[in-house]
Design a protein around this motif. Structure first.
Motif, PDB file in Angstrom:
ATOM      1  N   UNK A  93      27.630  36.764  31.587  1.00  0.00           N
ATOM      2  CA  UNK A  93      29.068  36.692  31.828  1.00  0.00           C
ATOM      3  C   UNK A  93      29.412  36.040  33.152  1.00  0.00           C
ATOM      4  N   UNK A  94      28.394  35.725  33.936  1.00  0.00           N
ATOM      5  CA  UNK A  94      28.638  35.210  35.276  1.00  0.00           C
ATOM      6  C   UNK A  94      28.945  33.718  35.246  1.00  0.00           C
ATOM      7  N   UNK A  95      29.970  33.309  35.977  1.00  0.00           N
ATOM      8  CA  UNK A  95      30.216  31.869  36.147  1.00  0.00           C
ATOM      9  C   UNK A  95      29.211  31.311  37.143  1.00  0.00           C
ATOM     10  N   UNK A  96      29.401  30.094  37.560  1.00  0.00           N
ATOM     11  CA  UNK A  96      28.559  29.502  38.590  1.00  0.00           C
ATOM     12  C   UNK A  96      28.492  30.452  39.779  1.00  0.00           C
ATOM     13  N   UNK A  97      27.289  30.868  40.123  1.00  0.00           N
ATOM     14  CA  UNK A  97      27.165  31.907  41.139  1.00  0.00           C
ATOM     15  C   UNK A  97      27.749  31.496  42.476  1.00  0.00           C
ATOM     16  N   UNK A  98      27.797  30.220  42.739  1.00  0.00           N
ATOM     17  CA  UNK A  98      28.407  29.771  43.983  1.00  0.00           C
ATOM     18  C   UNK A  98      29.906  29.973  44.004  1.00  0.00           C
ATOM     19  N   UNK A  99      30.482  30.184  42.833  1.00  0.00           N
ATOM     20  CA  UNK A  99      31.928  30.353  42.741  1.00  0.00           C
ATOM     21  C   UNK A  99      32.351  31.805  42.942  1.00  0.00           C
ATOM     22  N   UNK A 100      31.386  32.724  42.942  1.00  0.00           N
ATOM     23  CA  UNK A 100      31.741  34.131  43.092  1.00  0.00           C
ATOM     24  C   UNK A 100      32.340  34.383  44.467  1.00  0.00           C
ATOM     25  N   UNK A 136      18.749  39.367  42.283  1.00  0.00           N
ATOM     26  CA  UNK A 136      19.981  38.689  42.675  1.00  0.00           C
ATOM     27  C   UNK A 136      20.998  38.656  41.557  1.00  0.00           C
ATOM     28  N   UNK A 137      20.492  38.485  40.327  1.00  0.00           N
ATOM     29  CA  UNK A 137      21.397  38.436  39.190  1.00  0.00           C
ATOM     30  C   UNK A 137      22.088  39.770  39.002  1.00  0.00           C
ATOM     31  N   UNK A 138      21.291  40.867  39.094  1.00  0.00           N
ATOM     32  CA  UNK A 138      21.890  42.190  38.940  1.00  0.00           C
ATOM     33  C   UNK A 138      22.900  42.443  40.032  1.00  0.00           C
ATOM     34  N   UNK A 139      22.588  42.022  41.230  1.00  0.00           N
ATOM     35  CA  UNK A 139      23.502  42.227  42.353  1.00  0.00           C
ATOM     36  C   UNK A 139      24.797  41.452  42.137  1.00  0.00           C
ATOM     37  N   UNK A 140      24.682  40.219  41.634  1.00  0.00           N
ATOM     38  CA  UNK A 140      25.881  39.422  41.357  1.00  0.00           C
ATOM     39  C   UNK A 140      26.725  40.061  40.266  1.00  0.00           C
ATOM     40  N   UNK A 141      26.096  40.597  39.238  1.00  0.00           N
ATOM     41  CA  UNK A 141      26.827  41.265  38.159  1.00  0.00           C
ATOM     42  C   UNK A 141      27.591  42.473  38.709  1.00  0.00           C
ATOM     43  N   UNK A 142      26.909  43.260  39.584  1.00  0.00           N
ATOM     44  CA  UNK A 142      27.570  44.425  40.161  1.00  0.00           C
ATOM     45  C   UNK A 142      28.760  44.009  41.016  1.00  0.00           C
ATOM     46  N   UNK A 176      31.609  42.869  38.776  1.00  0.00           N
ATOM     47  CA  UNK A 176      32.286  43.992  38.135  1.00  0.00           C
ATOM     48  C   UNK A 176      33.197  44.725  39.120  1.00  0.00           C
ATOM     49  N   UNK A 177      32.712  44.932  40.342  1.00  0.00           N
ATOM     50  CA  UNK A 177      33.544  45.600  41.348  1.00  0.00           C
ATOM     51  C   UNK A 177      34.797  44.776  41.656  1.00  0.00           C
ATOM     52  N   UNK A 178      34.602  43.473  41.705  1.00  0.00           N
ATOM     53  CA  UNK A 178      35.754  42.607  41.967  1.00  0.00           C
ATOM     54  C   UNK A 178      36.760  42.684  40.822  1.00  0.00           C
ATOM     55  N   UNK A 179      36.275  42.701  39.585  1.00  0.00           N
ATOM     56  CA  UNK A 179      37.178  42.784  38.447  1.00  0.00           C
ATOM     57  C   UNK A 179      37.954  44.094  38.440  1.00  0.00           C
ATOM     58  N   UNK A 180      37.283  45.177  38.835  1.00  0.00           N
ATOM     59  CA  UNK A 180      37.975  46.468  38.887  1.00  0.00           C
ATOM     60  C   UNK A 180      39.142  46.398  39.867  1.00  0.00           C
ATOM     61  N   UNK A 181      38.948  45.675  40.950  1.00  0.00           N
ATOM     62  CA  UNK A 181      40.021  45.561  41.947  1.00  0.00           C
ATOM     63  C   UNK A 181      41.168  44.683  41.457  1.00  0.00           C
ATOM     64  N   UNK A 182      40.938  43.912  40.385  1.00  0.00           N
ATOM     65  CA  UNK A 182      41.979  43.005  39.874  1.00  0.00           C
ATOM     66  C   UNK A 182      42.790  43.603  38.728  1.00  0.00           C
TER      67      UNK A 182
END
Length: 734
Positions: free
Chosen positions: A648-655, A694-700, A703-709
């Motif tokens: 579900x992750x976009x380009x990781x540099x875009x996070x 790193x992938x798991x960390x990016x997913x977490x 998800x935290x960012x989405x919760x804030x949105x």
């Protein structure tokens, strides 16, 4: 002293005494008139004194004498002009009433002769017509001699003046004033062809009058002042010619009632079949349907007579009901529309069942956060089954709040459709009706094109409807009949095109039109989210089987419809046997709208992800902000959720790794689920822990960012989704 000098002396003496001793002045003038009975100045001076003193009877006698003895004097005709102007005006001031009283003192024969001669003094067509009309009203016996001639002169003047619209001063005077005098006078012999001609002229005028839009009226800023229309003596010849009748004093009361009264009178004079007490439009239409069945059995003369009865009666029922329908759904197009702030409505395919078609086994994938109440599993009621049978008429849904008189409007829509069908049911009827429409140039009537488009949509002729919509848009642009730039009314044709393309299964074209419309929308304000238990229980009668709906042409109503239409376009592709993660992802994004109505369909999407064992949709974190959906997707990564592999992750540099704002209670409940998801993933990937950390960390973090949105305006998010992903969305429907 000469006779002329004596006359002047006597008149001068009377003038000097008129203010001091009016009786002495009068005596001087009587003496002068006795001595010089043929002198005009003496008699005019006597008339002036009596008129100024407002002595009606004596002033009338003097005017009568001057009219007989001095018919060539300009000042006499000036006085007569002033009096006839007073007779034609609606003004009730003291001077006007005196002049009317003065005229009434004249013998009837002299009144008639005076008006006839006054008419001969007029050189302007309208002024002459109004003077003659005054004669016809006061002396009905003159209608036989002058009525038809006056009517024809007005119609000729209209043609010679090249009036662009039937709503002009010549036609108004003919239809509203002269024609009733002619047709109601049975001493006037009129051929049936002439009666049909006059009925045709009246119908064209009244229909054009009631449908003349404000925008069209604004194109004629030189419209004549209403007071000038009432008082020809104040007008110059240049001011006679007008294109519109917009002034309050020129407004016509009950135009439809007048028109149907004219239809009734013509019918009697042409020996049509009597109405047998038929008063409602439905009654008239029913009788015309019956009569039309027997047209072929009549001889030539009766065939023509009854054909005209069917055509004109049905045609007026059609126009009356079509106007009422358009006046209700788009008031800005019609002259007599309401001044209320009611939004216009647009007829579209009903998408209320877009969240249906769910067939899943709930036992396969159950999560405590999305258990459905038992009551909601039985939303299908017996009412739905009553309308789901085949062969029923199409239903048109409309909210009472959007259209309080919805029953009357839909009845008008029905009667207009049936009238149109009757007029096209036989070649002889269709040919006559088409001839009238060509003469009236109805192809330029924007309001009629709008009705015909809706009728074609109702009939399910979608290709024809799209052609009509292109015609409507072109007509709208050429006549500049639009609201403010960028308004949804201006783009209503696009909305209906999208609806038609969808009904034909042309999903890419439907989506393309929807995305074009969304560009012009302003997302409505965020509304508080309702839980399923808070949702009001609604009877679903007519809901499942309904085919069409009248929707307000507002951002608040149209944007949700556009999102539903896009969802409907992608739904079939997303849930086919073949795998299409992109379409499934689009469906998940769109299901956020009107949540939790789409919860069942979301469960079906989750079910399909579980069956696939993995899911890839890189735009997920850009546009999915629904807390329930986030929780479900996080749960899928856990042991209990099936250890589904989610990309579900976009380009990781875009996070964007920013600190999150304080969380709400619902968002806080979601954190343990997210942690469990990460921990489960860690336990089952110990061998490659260093690579995947790193992938798991990016997913977490994502998800935290989405919760804030979760508090963002969902409509803004979804509009951004439609605009930013337009190319991908359209490519997905190729």
């Amino acid at each position: 002293m000469s006779a002329q000098g004596d006359c002047e002396f006597l008149v001068k003496k009377a003038r000097e005494l008129v203010n001091q001793d009016p009786w002495a002045a009068k005596a001087w003038l009587i003496t002068a008139r006795t001595l010089y009975p043929t002198d005009f100045n003496i008699q005019y001076e006597m008339y002036t004194i009596e008129r100024n003193a407002e002595r009606t009877a004596s002033a009338g006698r003097l005017l009568y004498d001057m009219f007989l003895n001095f018919p060539d004097q300009p000042v006499v005709w000036h006085e007569i002009s002033v009096i006839t102007s007073a007779l034609r005006t609606d003004c009730q001031d003291k001077q006007t009433q005196f002049l009317r009283g003065l005229f009434e003192t004249l013998p009837g024969r002299i009144q008639c002769e005076m008006l006839l001669k006054a008419t001969e003094q007029c050189f302007n067509t309208l002024e002459k017509a109004e003077m003659l009309l005054l004669l016809l009203r006061r002396f009905p016996e003159t209608v036989v001699k002058h009525g038809v001639k006056l009517g024809e002169s007005l119609l000729d003047a209209e043609n010679m003046d090249n009036q662009e619209s039937p709503v002009n001063c010549f036609r108004k005077l003919f239809v509203c004033d002269v024609l009733p005098l002619i047709v109601n006078n049975h001493d006037v012999r009129l051929h049936s062809n002439l009666l049909y001609k006059y009925l045709n002229k009246a119908a064209e005028f009244y229909i054009s009058y009631v449908t003349k839009s404000p925008a069209a009226e604004a194109q004629h800023p030189g419209t004549q002042d209403a007071s000038d229309l009432k008082s020809p003596c104040k007008r110059s010849s240049q001011k006679y010619i007008i294109d519109g009748l917009t002034e309050k004093s020129s407004q016509i009361v009950d135009p439809w009632e007048r028109l149907f009264e004219m239809l009734s009178i013509v019918g009697i004079r042409c020996d049509w079949q009597p109405d047998k007490g038929a008063r409602s439009f439905a009654d008239i239409l029913h009788r015309m349907k019956d009569l039309s069945r027997y047209l072929s059995s009549f001889d030539n003369e009766n065939h023509v007579k009854y054909k005209n009865q069917v055509v004109y009666s049905t045609m007026l029922v059609f126009f009356k009901n079509a106007v009422q329908y358009v006046n209700s759904i788009q008031p800005s197009l019609v002259h007599g529309s309401s001044t209320s702030s009611q939004a216009s409505l647009v007829l579209l395919e009903d998408l209320s069942n877009v969240f249906d078609d769910v067939d899943i086994d709930r036992n396969k994938h159950i999560h405590k956060k999305r258990k459905l109440a038992e009551s909601r599993e039985k939303t299908m009621s017996s009412d739905d089954e009553e309308v789901s049978g085949k062969g029923r008429n199409r239903q048109v849904l409309v909210n009472k709040v959007d259209l309080p008189n919805s029953s009357e409007v839909l009845e008008s829509f029905k009667l207009a459709r049936e009238s149109w069908e009757l007029l096209h049911s036989q070649e002889t009827l269709e040919k006559e009706f088409s001839r009238i429409c060509v003469a009236w140039k109805t192809d330029t009537w924007l309001w009629l094109r709008l009705f015909l488009t809706d009728m074609i949509i109702y009939q399910g002729q979608y290709k024809k409807a799209i052609t009509s919509l292109h015609h409507l848009a072109a007509l709208q642009g050429s006549q500049q009949q639009v609201s403010s730039p960028g308004s949804l009314e201006q783009h209503r044709a696009l909305i209906q095109m999208a609806s038609c393309h969808f009904a034909m299964g042309e999903y890419r074209l439907a989506c393309e039109k929807v995305l074009d419309v969304i560009c012009y929308m302003v997302p409505p304000a965020q509304e508080s989210t309702k839980t399923q238990d808070d949702m009001p229980k609604m009877k679903t009668k007519f809901r499942k089987g309904s085919d069409l709906k009248l929707l307000p042409c507002t951002n608040k109503a149209v944007m949700p419809y556009c999102l539903q239409l896009m969802l409907a376009c992608f739904k079939l592709r997303a849930f086919t046997d073949s795998r299409d993660d992109l379409a499934l992802g689009h469906v998940i994004v769109l299901l956020q709208h009107d949540w939790p109505k789409g919860e069942n369909l979301f469960l079906k999407a989750v079910d399909k992800v579980c069956q696939q064992g993995n899911f890839q949709y890189e735009n997920f974190f850009n546009y999915v902000t629904n807390i329930d959906m986030l929780e479900e997707m996080a749960y899928l990564r856990t042991q209990d959720g099936g250890k589904i592999h989610l990309e579900l992750l976009p380009n990781q540099g875009m996070l964007i790794k920013t600190s999150s704002p304080p969380l709400g209670l619902l968002q806080q409940e979601f954190i343990p689920v997210l942690q469990a998801s990460i921990q489960t993933a860690d336990r089952h990937h110990t061998v490659t822990r260093g690579i995947t950390k790193g992938v798991k960390e990016d997913f977490r973090l994502a998800m935290e960012r989405q919760v804030s949105r979760c508090g963002e305006n969902l409509m803004v998010v979804l509009q951004r989704f439609c605009l930013n992903e337009k190319i991908i969305l359209l490519q997905g429907l190729v």
